[in-house]
Write a protein that holds these residues in place. Sequence first.
Motif, PDB file in Angstrom:
ATOM      1  N   PHE A 288       8.637   8.959  -0.725  1.00 47.31           N
ATOM      2  CA  PHE A 288       8.508   9.745  -1.946  1.00 47.31           C
ATOM      3  C   PHE A 288       8.031  11.143  -1.590  1.00 47.31           C
ATOM      4  O   PHE A 288       7.367  11.343  -0.574  1.00 47.31           O
ATOM      5  N   ALA A 289       8.322  12.091  -2.457  1.00 48.86           N
ATOM      6  CA  ALA A 289       7.913  13.477  -2.231  1.00 48.86           C
ATOM      7  C   ALA A 289       6.428  13.684  -2.498  1.00 48.86           C
ATOM      8  O   ALA A 289       5.802  14.542  -1.879  1.00 48.86           O
ATOM      9  N   THR A 290       5.855  12.891  -3.403  1.00 47.22           N
ATOM     10  CA  THR A 290       4.448  13.090  -3.758  1.00 47.22           C
ATOM     11  C   THR A 290       3.643  11.801  -3.618  1.00 47.22           C
ATOM     12  O   THR A 290       4.188  10.700  -3.686  1.00 47.22           O
ATOM     13  N   LYS A 291       2.353  11.993  -3.465  1.00 45.63           N
ATOM     14  CA  LYS A 291       1.437  10.855  -3.373  1.00 45.63           C
ATOM     15  C   LYS A 291       1.451  10.053  -4.676  1.00 45.63           C
ATOM     16  O   LYS A 291       1.401   8.817  -4.653  1.00 45.63           O
ATOM     17  N   LEU A 292       1.524  10.740  -5.801  1.00 48.29           N
ATOM     18  CA  LEU A 292       1.532  10.070  -7.095  1.00 48.29           C
ATOM     19  C   LEU A 292       2.733   9.143  -7.241  1.00 48.29           C
ATOM     20  O   LEU A 292       2.597   8.010  -7.719  1.00 48.29           O
ATOM     21  N   GLU A 293       3.900   9.591  -6.810  1.00 53.02           N
ATOM     22  CA  GLU A 293       5.100   8.741  -6.890  1.00 53.02           C
ATOM     23  C   GLU A 293       4.935   7.491  -6.027  1.00 53.02           C
ATOM     24  O   GLU A 293       5.295   6.384  -6.442  1.00 53.02           O
TER      25      GLU A 293
ATOM     26  N   HIS B  64       4.758   3.584  -7.405  1.00 49.99           N
ATOM     27  CA  HIS B  64       5.648   2.521  -6.923  1.00 49.99           C
ATOM     28  C   HIS B  64       4.827   1.334  -6.402  1.00 49.99           C
ATOM     29  O   HIS B  64       5.162   0.173  -6.662  1.00 49.99           O
ATOM     30  N   GLU B  65       3.741   1.623  -5.688  1.00 55.59           N
ATOM     31  CA  GLU B  65       2.840   0.559  -5.223  1.00 55.59           C
ATOM     32  C   GLU B  65       2.322  -0.257  -6.413  1.00 55.59           C
ATOM     33  O   GLU B  65       2.362  -1.496  -6.395  1.00 55.59           O
TER      34      GLU B  65
ATOM     35  N   GLY C 288       0.818  -1.200   0.000  1.00 55.05           N
ATOM     36  CA  GLY C 288       0.000   0.000   0.000  1.00 55.05           C
ATOM     37  C   GLY C 288       0.851   1.249   0.000  1.00 55.05           C
ATOM     38  O   GLY C 288       2.078   1.183  -0.065  1.00 55.05           O
ATOM     39  N   HIS C 289       0.187   2.400   0.077  1.00 62.88           N
ATOM     40  CA  HIS C 289       0.901   3.674   0.203  1.00 62.88           C
ATOM     41  C   HIS C 289       0.122   4.568   1.164  1.00 62.88           C
ATOM     42  O   HIS C 289      -1.080   4.407   1.327  1.00 62.88           O
ATOM     43  N   SER C 290       0.851   5.474   1.806  1.00 59.52           N
ATOM     44  CA  SER C 290       0.210   6.313   2.817  1.00 59.52           C
ATOM     45  C   SER C 290       1.061   7.546   3.117  1.00 59.52           C
ATOM     46  O   SER C 290       2.275   7.538   2.916  1.00 59.52           O
ATOM     47  N   ALA C 291       0.416   8.574   3.633  1.00 62.56           N
ATOM     48  CA  ALA C 291       1.124   9.761   4.120  1.00 62.56           C
ATOM     49  C   ALA C 291       1.441   9.619   5.609  1.00 62.56           C
ATOM     50  O   ALA C 291       2.332  10.278   6.124  1.00 62.56           O
TER      51      ALA C 291
END
Length: 84
Positions: A52-57, A61-62, A18-21
């Motif tokens: 990563f610097a941005t959510k999109l990056e 990657h996810e 997953g990805h998260s802030a």
Amino acid sequence: MYCTYILYSQSKDRYYIGHSADLDDRLKRHNGGRSKSTKYGIPWKIVYTKEFATKLEAYRHEMHIKRQKSRDFILKLIESTKKL
């Protein structure tokens, strides 16, 4: 800062990507049973992160990891970060 992460459930011998802030909060939600896709693998532990610097990056990657559809790819990715 955003990150892509991989969690591991020993009870299910399964990985989740997953990805998260806010990784700490996200892990609490996974382990609190508040995520449908992970509530049966509790407890989950973090085995890989990449910032990563941005959510999109982080999202890209996810998706790259998921497109591999390979446990071997995931294991090599995790192992490569342990050598650092």
